[in-house]
Design an enzyme around this catalytic site. Sequence first.
Site, PDB file in Angstrom:
ATOM      1  CG  HIS A   1      46.284  47.019  42.974  1.00 26.52           C
ATOM      2  ND1 HIS A   1      46.598  45.715  43.263  1.00 26.52           N
ATOM      3  CD2 HIS A   1      44.940  47.080  42.886  1.00 26.52           C
ATOM      4  CE1 HIS A   1      45.475  45.011  43.327  1.00 26.52           C
ATOM      5  NE2 HIS A   1      44.451  45.820  43.102  1.00 26.52           N
TER       6      HIS A   1
ATOM      7  CD  GLU B   1      46.441  42.243  42.107  1.00 26.83           C
ATOM      8  OE1 GLU B   1      46.448  42.778  40.994  1.00 26.83           O
ATOM      9  OE2 GLU B   1      45.416  41.749  42.629  1.00 26.83           O
TER      10      GLU B   1
ATOM     11  CD  GLU C   1      41.686  47.618  45.771  1.00 22.66           C
ATOM     12  OE1 GLU C   1      40.698  47.370  45.069  1.00 22.66           O
ATOM     13  OE2 GLU C   1      42.849  47.390  45.397  1.00 22.66           O
TER      14      GLU C   1
HETATM   15  P1  PGA Z   1      38.616  42.111  43.153  1.00 21.52           P
HETATM   16  O1  PGA Z   1      39.846  43.111  42.899  1.00 21.52           O
HETATM   17  O2  PGA Z   1      37.350  42.946  42.983  1.00 21.52           O
HETATM   18  O3  PGA Z   1      38.752  41.070  42.074  1.00 21.52           O
HETATM   19  O4  PGA Z   1      38.747  41.577  44.518  1.00 21.52           O
HETATM   20  C1  PGA Z   1      39.834  44.430  43.352  1.00 21.52           C
HETATM   21  C2  PGA Z   1      41.151  45.088  43.075  1.00 21.52           C
HETATM   22  O5  PGA Z   1      42.189  44.428  43.209  1.00 21.52           O
HETATM   23  O6  PGA Z   1      41.218  46.279  42.714  1.00 21.52           O
END
Ligand code: PGA
Length: 248
Positions: free
Chosen positions: A95, A97, A166
């Site tokens: 991810h 993050e 993403e």
């Molecule tokens: P979001 O997050 O729908 O809040 O943009 C998606 C994710 O990070 O998986």
Amino acid sequence: MKQKLIVGNWKMNGSLAANAALLQAIKQGLPADNKAGVAVAAPAAYLAQVQAELAGSAIGVGAQDVSQHEQGAFTGEVSAAMLKEFGVRYALVGHSERRQYHGETDAVVAAKAQAALSKGITPIVCVGETLAEREAGQTEAVVKRQLAAVIHQVGHCVSELVVAYEPVWAIGTGKTATPEQAQSVHAVLRAQLAAASAQADRVPLLYGGSMNAANAAQLLAQVDIDGGLIGGAALKAPDFLTIVAAAQ
Ligand code: PGA
């Protein structure tokens, strides 16, 4: 038509009480004839609770990360074998993050995908470009590099993956990629998977990044968008259920 897959990514949100209420509402609100795959990726601390709440339902349990290591002196890490004991079917890997705040490299992400697969957990491999990379015209190169590392590592298991595109600039910002922008990256990823595996068609390609109740149907209508990875909107049962309804 291929079954769609909707995965909620709760991130570091929730509590015992809030999780119980959310899962009850989702279970009750799922249409009896639901055709979409549905899962929630919960914080590790709540996996036992989520497993218990979802027992007997068709909703899958997901984790938000998995260690690349099998066991041992890795303080704070959770292994794939441990996740498996709590009925975990999916684990997010890479991810943005994790890549951004925890310095996860493509190689680490690939090792995590491999660790999950080795215990029968489906990795949801997240890829995506930052705004600066998009503006520099590097979107395709970035997502291909990120996915290539995983393809290289998992070899013949490519068809066992789930891949989530993403765009980093769309995560939690309310800025969604347009259906056309998302589809064009998905087409690139689909071609890359096809070149690696004759069964690449089986790989669900999810879109994530501010997918919500209002825009899900349009995104999910794109030929190469097989589902969604939902952050903020997955914390509200009515919104999550609307997205699931758009995935039938
Ligand atoms: P979001 O997050 O729908 O809040 O943009 C998606 C994710 O990070 O998986």
